[in-house]
Enzyme design. Structure first.
Site, mmCIF file in Angstrom:
data_model
loop_
_atom_site.group_PDB
_atom_site.id
_atom_site.type_symbol
_atom_site.label_atom_id
_atom_site.label_comp_id
_atom_site.label_asym_id
_atom_site.label_seq_id
_atom_site.Cartn_x
_atom_site.Cartn_y
_atom_site.Cartn_z
ATOM 1 N N ALA A 22 9.200 48.237 22.086
ATOM 2 C CA ALA A 22 10.046 47.627 23.112
ATOM 3 C C ALA A 22 10.030 48.367 24.442
ATOM 4 O O ALA A 22 10.511 47.833 25.444
ATOM 5 C CB ALA A 22 11.495 47.545 22.606
ATOM 6 N N LYS A 45 11.610 45.330 29.097
ATOM 7 C CA LYS A 45 11.962 46.578 29.773
ATOM 8 C C LYS A 45 10.906 46.993 30.781
ATOM 9 O O LYS A 45 11.213 47.250 31.937
ATOM 10 C CB LYS A 45 12.183 47.704 28.751
ATOM 11 C CG LYS A 45 13.558 47.742 28.142
ATOM 12 C CD LYS A 45 13.782 46.649 27.131
ATOM 13 C CE LYS A 45 15.158 46.746 26.477
ATOM 14 N NZ LYS A 45 15.353 45.677 25.474
#
Length: 394
Positions: A210, A243
């Site tokens: 992530a 992100k």
């Protein structure tokens, strides 16, 4: 029908965000929600993303479906971003997903078709949504030791001992980098040891990636994943663009499957697409398209990498400066581990009562497991924050 339902338990992080928004104190601090924030407390639109959206607006001629796999060019550049030249292209299949969570979900459901009710091993602690997401797909979560809250260190020997007790066909969920919620990452040597164990025992690695680019750098953050892909016969990766491209609301991500067996890989990929069809069918295009434009254009890619490196460097500096502030406030080294960890998160090791006191008396919002968002820190408030944390924890 509806009268038979009970209220679902509230999401603790979202509930905390609602409390924060209702708090009228001007000096309040949000360290809870896991989004990157700049020094002004904003989550910016990256320069390259804004330019890519302009180009997409000018060049896009249709809003028709892009296909069940998604944007194939996006899938190709994401596969390269994550795995580089670590494996040959014929060993990999990629489809576009609804962010990293969507990738986790569809991969988990595909795994359950291959091995119903399989055990999936998770780090203790792990991202809170891992358990409901994997359980909802039909898998059985089991934890392995990972983090020593007292020292901020990884319990690697204990982790390996637990995984040696796993059975062939079990799934091992690993955080690719910037472990959430602890910030404590595996070394490359530890990745190699886990890969060897998975290959030896027939365990299936499932990597949640992530935060590529938020730890040590774009290439450095996937060195372990690439090593794993070279050592094991098959694995799956859930990659998020939320992100590192700051496209949170666009829900762009990729589900990546790797295997030495081309026929088995094609079968698995067909099942992955079948899962998508049964859940949400076609993926949204906008987020994937702007990420693709950035990665395909040399100038935009260079600008994105520069801005991403600035975000990463800021978090590294914040970690160091916050640890220094805590050392001054506590006259001890008890929080030095914060400077050594990586990514957006660390755990302070506070009790629920101490966290409540920080919120009620100081306007400092931290989730219940004492995880803090490093990117939510402000340089001009570090000393005040450190003094408050030491005051409630002494």
């Amino acid at each position: 029908m509806f009268e038979k339902l009970q209220p679902a338990p509230p999401d603790k992080i979202l509930a905390l965000l609602a409390q924060y928004r209702e708090d009228g104190r001007a000096d309040k601090i949000d360290l809870g929600v896991g989004v990157y924030k700049d020094e002004q407390g904003e989550t910016p639109v990256m320069r390259s993303i804004r330019e890519a959206e302009k180009r997409l607006y000018e060049e896009q001629t249709t809003k028709s479906y892009v296909g069940l796999q998604g944007d194939k060019a996006f899938c190709a550049v994401m596969g390269t971003l994550v795995l580089g030249d670590a494996i040959l292209g014929e060993r990999m299949r990629v489809c576009q997903s609804l962010g990293g969570s969507g990738a986790l979900s569809i991969i988990a459901m595909m795994i359950n078709r291959a091995r119903p009710n399989a055990t999936v091993w998770l780090s203790d602690p792990s991202w809170p949504n891992h358990i409901p997401l994997l359980s909802g797909a039909g898998l059985k979560p089991q934890s392995y030791p990972y983090y020593d809250a007292a020292t901020g260190a990884i319990l690697f020997e204990e982790m390996m001992a637990a995984l040696r007790g796993a059975e062939a066909g079990d799934i091992v969920l690993l955080h690719g980098c910037c472990h959430n919620p602890t910030g404590a990452d595996l070394s490359l040597e530890q990745w190699a040891a886990i890969a060897d164990l998975c290959a030896e025992k027939g365990l299936f690695p499932f990597v949640d990636l992530a935060y590529q680019g938020f730890g040590d750098g774009l290439e450095e953050d996937v060195a372990g994943v690439r090593l794993m892909a070279q050592k094991v016969p098959e694995l799956a990766i859930a990659a998020s663009c939320s992100k590192n491209f700051a496209v949170y609301r666009e829900r762009a991500g990729a589900a990546i499957l790797v295997s030495n067996d081309a026929g088995a890989l094609d079968n698995a990929f067909s099942q992955l697409l079948s899962v998508k069809r049964s859940v949400y069918s076609m993926p949204p295009d906008h987020g994937g398209a702007i990420v693709r434009i950035v990665l395909e254009d040399a100038g935009l890619r260079a600008d994105w990498m520069e801005e991403l490196e600035g975000m990463r460097s800021r978090m590294v500096t914040l970690r160091r400066d916050f640890a220094d502030a805590l050392r001054r406030a506590s006259n001890s080294e008890r929080f030095d581990f914060i400077a050594e960890q990586k990514g957006m998160f660390s755990r302070l090791g506070l009790t629920t009562g101490q966290i409540d006191t920080l919120r009620n008396d100081h306007g400092i919002y931290i989730v219940g497991d004492s995880r803090i968002n490093i990117a939510g820190l402000h340089h001009d408030k570090l000393d005040d924050l450190a003094r408050a944390i030491v005051a409630v924890s002494s």
